[in-house]
Design an enzyme around this catalytic site. Sequence first.
Site, PDB file in Angstrom:
ATOM      1  N   ASP A 221      59.085  56.364   7.357  1.00 11.50           N
ATOM      2  CA  ASP A 221      60.063  57.157   8.079  1.00 11.50           C
ATOM      3  C   ASP A 221      59.510  57.460   9.474  1.00 11.50           C
ATOM      4  O   ASP A 221      58.341  57.834   9.631  1.00 11.50           O
ATOM      5  CB  ASP A 221      60.344  58.475   7.352  1.00 11.50           C
ATOM      6  CG  ASP A 221      61.459  59.268   7.991  1.00 11.50           C
ATOM      7  OD1 ASP A 221      62.623  58.869   7.836  1.00 11.50           O
ATOM      8  OD2 ASP A 221      61.164  60.279   8.654  1.00 11.50           O
ATOM      9  N   ASN A 229      66.325  60.860  19.411  1.00  8.20           N
ATOM     10  CA  ASN A 229      67.657  60.408  19.803  1.00  8.20           C
ATOM     11  C   ASN A 229      68.386  61.451  20.644  1.00  8.20           C
ATOM     12  O   ASN A 229      69.031  61.137  21.645  1.00  8.20           O
ATOM     13  CB  ASN A 229      68.490  60.079  18.564  1.00  8.20           C
ATOM     14  CG  ASN A 229      68.499  58.592  18.244  1.00  8.20           C
ATOM     15  OD1 ASN A 229      68.173  57.760  19.084  1.00  8.20           O
ATOM     16  ND2 ASN A 229      68.874  58.268  17.024  1.00  8.20           N
ATOM     17  N   ASP A 238      67.461  53.093  20.074  1.00  7.64           N
ATOM     18  CA  ASP A 238      67.552  51.704  19.605  1.00  7.64           C
ATOM     19  C   ASP A 238      66.326  50.896  20.030  1.00  7.64           C
ATOM     20  O   ASP A 238      65.751  50.139  19.240  1.00  7.64           O
ATOM     21  CB  ASP A 238      68.811  51.040  20.160  1.00  7.64           C
ATOM     22  CG  ASP A 238      70.081  51.633  19.579  1.00  7.64           C
ATOM     23  OD1 ASP A 238      69.983  52.360  18.575  1.00  7.64           O
ATOM     24  OD2 ASP A 238      71.152  51.357  20.133  1.00  7.64           O
ATOM     25  N   GLU A 265      66.400  55.529  10.347  1.00 11.04           N
ATOM     26  CA  GLU A 265      65.036  55.357  10.854  1.00 11.04           C
ATOM     27  C   GLU A 265      64.033  55.094   9.734  1.00 11.04           C
ATOM     28  O   GLU A 265      62.831  55.223   9.919  1.00 11.04           O
ATOM     29  CB  GLU A 265      64.603  56.587  11.652  1.00 11.04           C
ATOM     30  CG  GLU A 265      64.424  57.859  10.840  1.00 11.04           C
ATOM     31  CD  GLU A 265      65.701  58.667  10.695  1.00 11.04           C
ATOM     32  OE1 GLU A 265      65.592  59.880  10.412  1.00 11.04           O
ATOM     33  OE2 GLU A 265      66.800  58.107  10.844  1.00 11.04           O
TER      34      GLU A 265
END
Length: 357
Positions: A221, A229, A238, A265
């Site tokens: 993770d 983000n 991205d 993620e």
Amino acid sequence: MFLLKKIAFSQLFAINIFKNTAYSTNKLFLESRTNVAVKIMQQLMTQSEDYIPTILAVDDVPANLDILVEHFQNDKIHLTVALSGKDALLLANASPPDLILLDIMMPGMDGYEVCRHLKSNPHTKDIPIIFVTAMGDSENEEKGLALGAIDYITKPFVLPVLKARIRNYLELKRKTDLLAELSLLDGLTGAANRRYFDSMLDQEWNRCQRSFKPLSLIMIDVDHFKLYNDYYGHGMGDECLKKITKALRKTLKRPADLLARYGGEEFVVLLPEMNEKEAVNVAEKLCENVAGLLIPHEQSDTKSTVTISLGCASTTPKQDNTAEQLLKQADECLYAAKAQGRDKVVGCTNTNNKGSN
């Protein structure tokens, strides 16, 4: 003299493929995702153009096979032959060809029966079959096509026409295979997707169970990725995931090791025939290599750069345990790694979920 050639089957390129699970409608995200998908398709097209297809010709008359070998030997094709239906099934199962030219009238097992066996086997059911036979009546042609053959050519055939049909069917199969490969790709990272991972986990679980070999999983993770983000934007998010994917993939050295995007993620690594100690070592290298990217993350409570947390679980598959249990153990170890401060590896074996750094 009968020219019976033993030509090794070519293996189609192997690729790691991943599923897109990001749901942003942000324009930069969509453009990035589209560009990656185009690049992946271009790469697959280039690789497939270099691929030499394999044709299996099946006929009990050596002279008929002799003609095919003679006329295909200068073409960009691997041609292998079988003198019986039984041999054809063995060859097709051992290394599935791209196309089969199949005679009907053969002793022991005729072409119809061979076709039935091929189409009932999940491993060979998608191989295109062309019947090449002296039985030219419409009743037999209908029967052959009903069994799943893509074409029915009667002898004596015109060789240039046969070769033209073969080229067309091979090109169609190439495009079909490309679409199948692309459907297992993550549109963002180009790594393996959840669907492919699930199928490979089942496959490797069964294989390791038969061979009494260990199987390990690493759940990964990206730490505080939502904050990343929110602060940097989805476009930068991205790019971050693509850089992480590249670093993770470079760390894995064995062809059998599989890296897949599990969701958002989260990533997962499948390590067949690897015990806990070895898997933890791999997980630590994955952790180090991602940290070594030094991607700035000003919102992280762990470090000022992007890090990952990893949970590692290992077992030897048996009748009394399941792949789902192994996934759950790896996920619990991942949770423990995050609870212990993130940017670290926690491992466990079988039902031991206490974890160890």
